[in-house]
Design a protein around this motif. Structure first.
Motif, PDB file in Angstrom:
ATOM      1  N   ARG A 111       0.814  -1.205   0.000  1.00 55.56           N
ATOM      2  CA  ARG A 111       0.000   0.000   0.000  1.00 55.56           C
ATOM      3  C   ARG A 111       0.852   1.262   0.000  1.00 55.56           C
ATOM      4  N   PRO A 112       0.710   2.080  -1.000  1.00 54.08           N
ATOM      5  CA  PRO A 112       1.447   3.336  -1.039  1.00 54.08           C
ATOM      6  C   PRO A 112       0.693   4.435  -0.293  1.00 54.08           C
ATOM      7  N   ARG A 113       1.283   5.611  -0.243  1.00 52.39           N
ATOM      8  CA  ARG A 113       0.652   6.765   0.389  1.00 52.39           C
ATOM      9  C   ARG A 113       0.407   7.850  -0.656  1.00 52.39           C
ATOM     10  N   PHE A 114      -0.588   8.645  -0.371  1.00 50.78           N
ATOM     11  CA  PHE A 114      -1.051   9.610  -1.375  1.00 50.78           C
ATOM     12  C   PHE A 114      -1.273  10.977  -0.726  1.00 50.78           C
ATOM     13  N   ALA A 115      -1.184  11.996  -1.548  1.00 55.43           N
ATOM     14  CA  ALA A 115      -1.494  13.350  -1.070  1.00 55.43           C
ATOM     15  C   ALA A 115      -2.307  14.080  -2.128  1.00 55.43           C
ATOM     16  N   VAL A 116      -3.349  14.730  -1.679  1.00 52.46           N
ATOM     17  CA  VAL A 116      -4.173  15.544  -2.586  1.00 52.46           C
ATOM     18  C   VAL A 116      -4.385  16.912  -1.946  1.00 52.46           C
ATOM     19  N   SER A 119     -12.871   7.250   1.663  1.00 53.17           N
ATOM     20  CA  SER A 119     -13.240   6.255   2.687  1.00 53.17           C
ATOM     21  C   SER A 119     -13.998   5.068   2.099  1.00 53.17           C
ATOM     22  N   MET A 120     -14.523   5.242   0.882  1.00 57.68           N
ATOM     23  CA  MET A 120     -15.255   4.134   0.250  1.00 57.68           C
ATOM     24  C   MET A 120     -14.343   2.977  -0.116  1.00 57.68           C
ATOM     25  N   TYR A 121     -13.090   3.281  -0.358  1.00 60.62           N
ATOM     26  CA  TYR A 121     -12.146   2.243  -0.762  1.00 60.62           C
ATOM     27  C   TYR A 121     -11.498   1.668   0.502  1.00 60.62           C
ATOM     28  N   THR A 122     -11.730   0.417   0.735  1.00 61.08           N
ATOM     29  CA  THR A 122     -11.230  -0.190   1.970  1.00 61.08           C
ATOM     30  C   THR A 122      -9.943  -0.967   1.715  1.00 61.08           C
ATOM     31  N   THR A 123      -9.140  -1.006   2.728  1.00 58.02           N
ATOM     32  CA  THR A 123      -7.934  -1.833   2.709  1.00 58.02           C
ATOM     33  C   THR A 123      -8.077  -2.840   3.840  1.00 58.02           C
ATOM     34  N   ASP A 124      -7.077  -3.667   4.010  1.00 56.02           N
ATOM     35  CA  ASP A 124      -7.204  -4.644   5.092  1.00 56.02           C
ATOM     36  C   ASP A 124      -6.980  -4.006   6.457  1.00 56.02           C
ATOM     37  N   GLU A 125      -6.556  -2.750   6.479  1.00 55.27           N
ATOM     38  CA  GLU A 125      -6.349  -2.088   7.766  1.00 55.27           C
ATOM     39  C   GLU A 125      -7.238  -0.874   7.963  1.00 55.27           C
ATOM     40  N   GLY A 126      -7.990  -0.502   6.998  1.00 54.97           N
ATOM     41  CA  GLY A 126      -8.827   0.684   7.143  1.00 54.97           C
ATOM     42  C   GLY A 126      -9.359   1.116   5.794  1.00 54.97           C
ATOM     43  N   THR A 127      -9.162   2.388   5.489  1.00 53.84           N
ATOM     44  CA  THR A 127      -9.637   2.896   4.203  1.00 53.84           C
ATOM     45  C   THR A 127      -8.508   3.605   3.492  1.00 53.84           C
ATOM     46  N   LEU A 128      -8.786   3.945   2.235  1.00 54.70           N
ATOM     47  CA  LEU A 128      -7.802   4.679   1.447  1.00 54.70           C
ATOM     48  C   LEU A 128      -7.485   6.028   2.096  1.00 54.70           C
ATOM     49  N   LEU A 129      -8.452   6.616   2.780  1.00 53.26           N
ATOM     50  CA  LEU A 129      -8.203   7.892   3.462  1.00 53.26           C
ATOM     51  C   LEU A 129      -7.097   7.738   4.503  1.00 53.26           C
TER      52      LEU A 129
END
Lengths: 470, 593
Positions: free
Chosen positions: A43-48, A374-384
């Motif tokens: 999982r990478p990290r993102f900034a907007v 927040s709609m996109y989930t990961t195994d540890e939380g959400t994309l947010l």
């Protein structure tokens, strides 16, 4: 333009002299297919960065505070819905524990004859403002933070940040945020349909068709590269021409970003397609902004890019926002508190109140982005949680056009790096430190494995804002 | 990539004269009392739109006798004046791309595909400024997609295929070669070398191998079209010539043909122009002049004139005209488009029907009026229809495009006139005085006083005796105040705040020095007689026509053409013709170092 130009359907038709009409399997190629989850370890990290114009209705001169929470420290759902419910950031109450609000930063350098342009130039660059061009045409003298992130972290097949825009481009000051380098302003894309179709490309086509398209592209690119290299090898070539051709040459790519994500449903696609003729109408501001936010969330979910910007409105956003059925005066004039874009004019009744209403509207739009992430989930939380979404401004407050106390409202901890659920005062530091912190949050270092400390103009004091870090 | 050079009239005026008028002007601006810059971050601007200019760079110096005008009709490069440095690869603007696609495929109309292209952040100047147009990664993707779509559609349209693929006998390779030579000549706007034909044929064969179409030949043609439309030789107006003639490099006939067609038509050359290039006719001034005259008489030149004036006159701003519903209940949103149409029809009429020059554009007492706009001109709407028609206006009130409704209404706020921005516009766009940007910190305006006119209030804030005196008192406000006889809708008015409007003023012109005027009509006449306006206009035309900003090396030519424009009322089409005959059009400078 006054030139009469009959419109054709742009979906993919040309009516030629023979009259035949041919459709491409284009729309079909853009419909959703299977979804593949990304593994946690990758999982990478993102900034907007979502930029509002014209400052916010915060305490400034004789005007009262209507933006920030009433007290520094923890921010909770309860505080934002009770004590601080009259503040613009209260619209983000549902995300209280993921918020990091930062006051007390300032732009270091003066503008050059135009407060808006100078603010836009500095907002994401922390660089000086150009001497020439000047005024509303001024440019930043350095790279922007989104460019730095994308250059370092993006997939090789797409080295550019996503640079989006909503609203009119009236020609006075258009896009201001993303810079490849000094005076090298990156254009912003304001058409969601165009953005989406470019992003998806041929990803969703049947394998056989996609393979043919790719094979053709390779042959085309080979020849075009030969031509470009031949032109670039000319000894009689100015530096400007050489730079220009190099940008073009570097843009030629053989492979597209492979999208590993679920694409939007047919309804969302149809809604974007229906706005393909969008040209900046005020009435569509919120609609287009939300579409662009959907695309940013999608781009992150698909790992299409690690950095994005969304500029809402032009340099001195003159949108007439329609909010709760009421069409407000031009936002820029509201920020001046008078019916004028200059310094003379009749007062706009309750102008700071109207500015506050617009701040709240921007908060609601930002909330939409947080919801989408927040709609996109990961195994540890959400994309947010893997991202930092930043609602920013290129001025501090409206009427004074100050470069002090420029607001930064962050959401998401960027993989646990940022300390969320709080409102802090950075202590009137230059805002390069904010960007150093964000760059560190997405995983960049200063070359010695430590926090990034060198972003922005080299004259600026280096360092991060420690209070932002968990 | 930034070639901007400050050639502003402001600079030359500081040197040449009128210094008394500008006394107190700080280097960083005209303001004598305001701090030049704040060292800490609280840099602010309450007049953030005062430097609203598409191009602050401007015109030539007062000196100059025309330079090397090379009227002998040859290409002798001896004793030539220095040429400006120019790009050898000006990229097509999106409009030029659209028109070129239309003409390449012989379509009846443009495809509209470029509406989805990412825009170009020009940051001043015209939308075809080659110094700012690059092929970014995003635009490259746009071009790629458009090329693929167009190729797909072309090979599936028998009509298009019949039009662009020569009907010759032979196998598919022979047909493909013929297509590459004939279509390639039109795409690259020059004949392809044998090596290029061979290399494109290889791509054709690759396309045949990849397949995907019922007819393998079409698969080959498809990929060749894709290649052509993504080639730098299509996307840029490439200048390959590199042979020195003296100290300059003459452009080839093919390159001149493209330069002519993109300047005058915003599209690729037509067959007669290609034929002229092939026959060597463009190697002489007479040949260029003959083609340019033919092209200026073609309807496509009208689009160029419209686009140039739309940008120069900031007609885009008319789309934002809005008026307070209580103060101006007569305003209708539909008036915006009518005002745009009025201005653009007037420009077209002056240039093509009247054969007029800049003077007519600035002083002609007529316009195009319909029944909605008629009351704003004090005319009886019953005498008009929905159609705009040429109408004589009161010559004591109206003179030229600056007294038309659109300019006046666009340069007003919702509730009152905006003489500052009217004055700034005239300084920057009509006279090219090169105003410096306003200071970052401007004192807040004083509150309005009872019975005070707008002029009085603005004078109190920015006029003589204030810190804004140097720019506002002598340059900006006098020009803006001349239009106080019009209200924010452009209607004639005689009173403001219960007092007669004061439209008198004084402005420093190079030829006449400090010159008094009384109202917009007199001011329009003075502007039309001024050196500054003609140099400014010719300079703008050069920038648009040559798709680049002005450079010092341009100034003598600009001054020479401008003088003829001023003294002889040179028609605008003749000004354009003179530009096409200039050395700066026909030659390029070698790259130093």
């Amino acid at each position: 333009m006054p030139i009469i130009r009959p419109k054709l359907s742009r979906r993919a038709f040309i009516t030629g002299i023979g009259g035949a009409v041919v459709a491409l399997p284009f729309l079909e190629s853009l419909l959703p297919r299977g979804k593949e989850a990304r593994a946690a370890a990758e999982r990478p990290r993102f900034a907007v960065f979502v930029r509002q114009a014209n400052g916010v209705a915060q305490a400034d001169g004789d005007e009262p505070e209507r933006f920030w929470p009433s007290a520094l420290g923890p921010v909770t759902y309860e505080s934002l819905t009770t004590t601080d419910s009259d503040r613009a950031v209260a619209e983000l109450a549902d995300f209280a524990d993921k918020l990091l609000m930062v006051r007390g930063t300032r732009f270091a350098f003066p503008g050059n004859g135009c407060g808006h342009s100078g603010g836009g130039n500095q907002c994401l660059t922390a660089a000086k403002v150009s001497d020439m061009p000047s005024g509303n045409l001024s440019l930043a003298m350095g790279e922007s933070v989104d460019n730095r992130i994308a250059t370092a972290l993006n997939p090789a097949s797409n080295p550019d940040p996503l640079t989006l825009y909503s609203g009119r481009m009236a020609g006075y000051i258009n896009e201001v945020l993303s810079y490849r380098g000094p005076k090298d302003l990156r254009a912003a894309d304001r058409n969601p349909w165009s953005v989406y179709t470019k992003m998806v490309g041929i990803n969703q086509l049947p394998e056989e068709i996609a393979a043919r398209i790719t094979a053709r592209r390779m042959s085309v690119n080979d020849l075009v590269r030969e031509q470009m290299q031949s032109l670039m090898s000319s000894p009689d070539l100015s530096m400007a021409d050489r730079d220009r051709l190099q940008i073009h040459f570097d843009a030629i790519r053989d492979v597209e970003v492979e999208l590993l994500c679920e694409l939007p449903g047919a309804d969302e696609l149809a809604a974007m397609e229906a706005q393909q003729d969008y040209s900046g109408a005020d009435e569509l501001m919120q609609t287009i902004t939300k579409m662009q936010m959907n695309l940013i969330a999608l781009a992150f979910a698909c790992d299409y890019t690690r950095a994005a910007t969304l500029q809402i409105g032009d340099g001195n956003d003159s949108t007439q926002y329609t909010i709760d059925g009421e069409k407000l005066p031009r936002y820029h004039q509201i920020s001046h508190r008078i019916y004028s874009d200059g310094s003379e004019g009749d007062p706009i009744p309750d102008a700071q109140g109207k500015h506050h209403v617009i701040d709240r509207e921007h908060a609601k739009m930002f909330r939409h982005l947080l919801e989408r992430l927040s709609m996109y989930t990961t195994d540890e939380g959400t994309l947010l949680d893997d991202s930092v979404a930043i609602w920013c401004n290129d001025l501090g407050a409206g009427v004074s056009h100050t470069y002090k106390n420029v607001p930064w409202v962050c959401a998401g901890s960027c993989g646990g790096f940022l300390k969320t659920g709080q409102y802090i005062d950075a202590g009137n530091v230059t805002h390069n430190k904010f960007h150093n912190t964000i760059l560190s949050a997405v995983g960049l270092t200063n070359g010695q494995g430590e926090y990034v400390d060198d972003f922005g103009d080299p004259e600026l004091e280096p360092g991060v804002i420690p209070e932002m870090i968990a | 990539m930034d070639h901007m050079v400050d050639l502003s009239w402001g600079s030359s005026r500081h040197v040449l004269g009128g210094l008394a008028l500008l006394a107190g002007a700080a280097l960083s601006g005209c303001y004598s009392g305001a701090p030049a810059r704040e060292s800490e971050g609280d840099a602010a601007s309450a007049t953030d739109s005062a430097s609203d200019s598409a191009s602050a760079s401007a015109s030539a110096s007062a000196s100059g006798t025309g330079g090397d005008t090379d009227t002998a009709g040859d290409t002798d490069g001896g004793a030539a004046a220095a040429l400006p440095d120019t790009s050898r690869f000006p990229r097509l603007s999106h409009r030029q791309w659209e028109n070129s696609i239309r003409d390449l495929f012989l379509l009846g109309q443009v495809t509209g595909k470029s509406d989805l292209f990412i825009g170009d952040p020009i940051s001043g100047g015209y939308d075809n400024n080659s110094e700012k147009l690059v092929v970014s990664a995003t635009l490259w993707t746009d071009y790629q997609r458009a090329a693929e779509e167009i190729a797909e559609q072309a090979v599936n349209d028998p009509g298009i295929m019949a039009a662009i693929v020569p009907a010759i006998d032979g196998d598919s390779t022979a047909k493909a070669s013929a297509f590459i030579e004939s279509f390639g000549r039109r795409v690259y706007r020059r004949p392809l070398t044998p090596e290029e034909v061979t290399r494109h044929l290889e791509v054709f064969q690759a396309g045949v191998g990849i397949g995907g179409d019922d007819d393998p030949f079409n698969s080959g043609i498809r990929i060749v079209i894709q290649t052509f439309l993504q080639s730098p030789h299509f996307l840029y107006r490439v200048e390959l010539s590199d042979q020195l003639d003296g100290e300059r490099i003459p452009l080839s006939g093919w390159e001149l043909a493209s330069k002519l067609s993109y300047m005058l038509w915003d599209t690729m050359p037509d067959e007669p122009l290609f034929a002229a290039a092939e026959a060597g006719e463009l190697d002489t001034l007479a040949g260029i002049e003959a083609e340019a005259k033919r092209m200026l008489a073609d309807p496509r030149a009208r689009e160029m004139i419209a686009s140039f004036h739309y940008q120069t006159l900031h007609v885009e701003h008319y789309t934002k005209i809005n008026k307070d519903a209580v103060k101006f209940p007569e305003f209708q949103e539909s008036m915006r488009d009518m005002m745009i149409a009025e201005t653009m029809t007037f420009v077209e009429d002056v240039v093509f029907e009247s054969g007029g020059g800049l003077t007519e554009l600035l002083t002609a007492p007529y316009s195009f009026v319909n029944k909605t706009l008629a009351p704003l001109y004090g005319l009886d709407p019953a005498a008009f229809t929905d159609e705009l028609e040429a109408t004589e206006l009161d010559p004591s009130q109206r003179a030229g495009v600056l007294t038309h409704l659109g300019f006046l209404a666009a340069n007003s706020s919702n509730i009152e006139n905006d003489p500052i921005h009217r004055g700034v516009y005239l300084n920057l766009q009509i006279l090219c005085t090169g105003l410096p940007p306003p200071p970052d910190v401007v004192p807040p305006p004083p509150p309005p006083m009872e019975g005070e006119t707008l002029r009085e209030r603005i004078d109190r804030h920015t006029g003589k005796g204030t810190c804004g005196e140097a720019c506002h008192g002598t340059l900006i406000n006098p020009l803006g105040f001349a239009f106080e006889s019009f209200d924010p809708l452009g209607r004639w008015q005689t009173m403001d705040a219960g007092k007669p409007v004061d439209v008198t003023g004084e402005f420093y012109f190079n030829l006449t020095g400090a010159t008094k005027f009384d109202g917009a009509v007199q001011l329009a006449d003075l502007i039309a007689e001024s050196e500054e306006a003609h140099r400014c206009y010719v300079g703008h035309l050069l920038e648009y026509g040559f798709a680049r900003t002005q450079q010092l090396a341009d100034r003598d030519m600009i001054a020479e053409i401008a003088e003829r424009s001023r003294l002889d009322d040179l028609p605008i089409t003749e000004i354009i013709l003179e530009l096409t005959k200039s050395d700066a059009f026909r030659f390029r400078a070698p790259v130093e170092g």
